[in-house]
Design an enzyme around this catalytic site. Structure first.
Site, mmCIF file in Angstrom:
data_model
loop_
_atom_site.group_PDB
_atom_site.id
_atom_site.type_symbol
_atom_site.label_atom_id
_atom_site.label_comp_id
_atom_site.label_asym_id
_atom_site.label_seq_id
_atom_site.Cartn_x
_atom_site.Cartn_y
_atom_site.Cartn_z
ATOM 1 N N ARG A 6 0.844 -1.212 0.000
ATOM 2 C CA ARG A 6 0.000 0.000 0.000
ATOM 3 C C ARG A 6 0.874 1.256 0.000
ATOM 4 N NH1 ARG A 6 -1.640 1.532 6.065
ATOM 5 N NH2 ARG A 6 -0.050 0.343 7.158
ATOM 6 N N SER A 33 -4.654 5.490 5.719
ATOM 7 C CA SER A 33 -4.408 4.047 5.704
ATOM 8 C C SER A 33 -4.181 3.514 4.295
ATOM 9 C CB SER A 33 -5.596 3.308 6.336
ATOM 10 O OG SER A 33 -5.746 3.664 7.690
ATOM 11 N N GLU A 54 -18.886 3.805 0.817
ATOM 12 C CA GLU A 54 -18.160 3.190 -0.298
ATOM 13 C C GLU A 54 -19.032 2.997 -1.530
ATOM 14 O OE1 GLU A 54 -18.206 1.997 2.779
ATOM 15 O OE2 GLU A 54 -16.155 2.214 3.510
ATOM 16 N N PHE A 79 -14.232 -3.669 2.526
ATOM 17 C CA PHE A 79 -15.281 -2.675 2.347
ATOM 18 C C PHE A 79 -15.641 -2.491 0.865
ATOM 19 C CE2 PHE A 79 -13.341 -0.704 6.383
ATOM 20 C CZ PHE A 79 -14.047 -1.593 7.171
ATOM 21 N N HIS A 104 -5.176 -3.456 3.015
ATOM 22 C CA HIS A 104 -5.445 -4.220 4.240
ATOM 23 C C HIS A 104 -6.134 -5.551 3.915
ATOM 24 C CE1 HIS A 104 -4.601 -0.211 5.628
ATOM 25 N NE2 HIS A 104 -4.541 -0.616 6.881
ATOM 26 N N ASP A 112 -6.199 -5.506 13.662
ATOM 27 C CA ASP A 112 -7.467 -4.839 13.328
ATOM 28 C C ASP A 112 -8.646 -5.794 13.422
ATOM 29 O OD1 ASP A 112 -6.067 -2.579 12.942
ATOM 30 O OD2 ASP A 112 -6.381 -2.429 10.786
#
Length: 312
Positions: A6, A33, A54, A79, A104, A112
């Site tokens: 990322r 993030s 989203e 998501f 992620h 998390d």
């Protein structure tokens, strides 16, 4: 130097911002993030914060694509995949030039916890026609995959890690969509390998470690990196099946619908009589460190070694 994919994505996006004036970025309250905050700071007029919405973000991105922009919509992988219906119609069905970036991904996000872990995203999006799916293994491959994604006309899903990834490609490596690359095999190539390991994303370093441990024990295996999950390199599966006693797949994703499924589908459709052992998640995840979860859910190098040696 170890770097989360990322992070490499955020750097590549920033570099492309100057070259591509029609490149825009959409975020769902996670820019720190997803690593798009640097792009937002340099190009505030081309960065859009949509809040925790989203589905709305994907729809707006699709509209921007139809107006000639190159929209990159970003959020956690789970998501984005949770809005499958919107992606199906807005991106895949209309072949919209929309770029979806899910960070992620998988168990590797660690502490998390389960609600943030995308473990079904590849399976869901791989079922959509016209969708390209990429999962790079290190920073170099990520930068090249991002450049290709932005230049490509059509919907793309890019799956990225939260955890840092060691460099596994040489400086002269060149990413090719639809192609897998051999990351490692012994200098003395055997006539038949004990196994060929297909790995993608987070577990790639564990596959490499397993390969070296097996060589020390007298077993020769090959490690193949599958960045391009769709289109998938069926020829790589055929080559591996021709000189390997078994194929082992390892992925930070549910065993259904992802890399393991792609290898099995290729083997079956090509009529290849080779055993395939799939390592991946069989259940939802939980909170813990990345290495703790990889050990518990069967993605560690020890599990890969066991899969390469176990009696079938």
């Amino acid at each position: 130097m170890a770097k989360a994919t990322r992070e490499a994505f955020g750097e590549a996006l920033l570099a492309l911002g100057e070259k591509k004036p029609n490149l825009v970025v959409l975020d769902a309250d996670l820019s720190k993030s997803t690593m798009t905050s640097a792009f937002a700071k340099k190009y505030p007029e081309r960065h859009f914060e949509l809040g925790i919405a989203e589905q709305n973000m994907i729809g707006i991105g699709a509209g921007m694509a139809l107006c000639g922009k190159i929209p990159v919509v970003t959020s956690f992988a789970c998501f984005l995949a949770g809005r499958l219906e919107t992606i199906r119609v807005s991106a895949a069905y209309n072949r919209t030039n929309l770029k979806l970036v899910g960070t992620h991904a998988g168990l590797g996000i660690g502490e998390d916890g389960n609600s943030q872990m995308g473990l079904e995203d590849v399976g869901a999006l791989r079922a959509l026609p016209h969708m390209t799916i990429l999962q790079p293994a290190d920073a170099l491959e990520t930068r090249q995959a991002v450049e290709w994604m932005i230049a490509h006309e059509g919907p793309v899903y890019l799956r990225l890690t939260r955890q840092k990834m060691e460099d596994c490609h040489a400086p002269d490596y060149r990413f090719q969509p639809g192609k897998a690359d051999v990351l490692w095999e012994p200098d003395a190539k055997p006539k038949h390998f004990q196994a060929t390991i297909f790995a993608s994303g987070g577990p790639v370093p564990h596959a490499l470690k397993a390969g070296r441990e097996l060589l020390a024990r007298g077993f020769s295996v090959r490690v193949v990196n599958a960045c391009s999950l769709k289109p998938f390199d069926r020829e790589a599966v055929a080559r591996a099946a021709s000189d390997s006693q078994r194929l082992v797949t390892v992925e930070d994703h549910n065993v259904n619908g992802g890399l393991g499924s792609a290898v099995c589908e290729a083997a079956a459709e090509l009529g290849l009589g080779v055993p395939v052992l799939r390592l991946g998640a069989h259940d939802f995840g939980e909170s813990g460190s990345c290495e703790q979860l990889y050990a518990k859910y069967g993605l560690s190098s020890a599990h890969i070694v066991e899969a390469c040696l176990k009696n079938l």
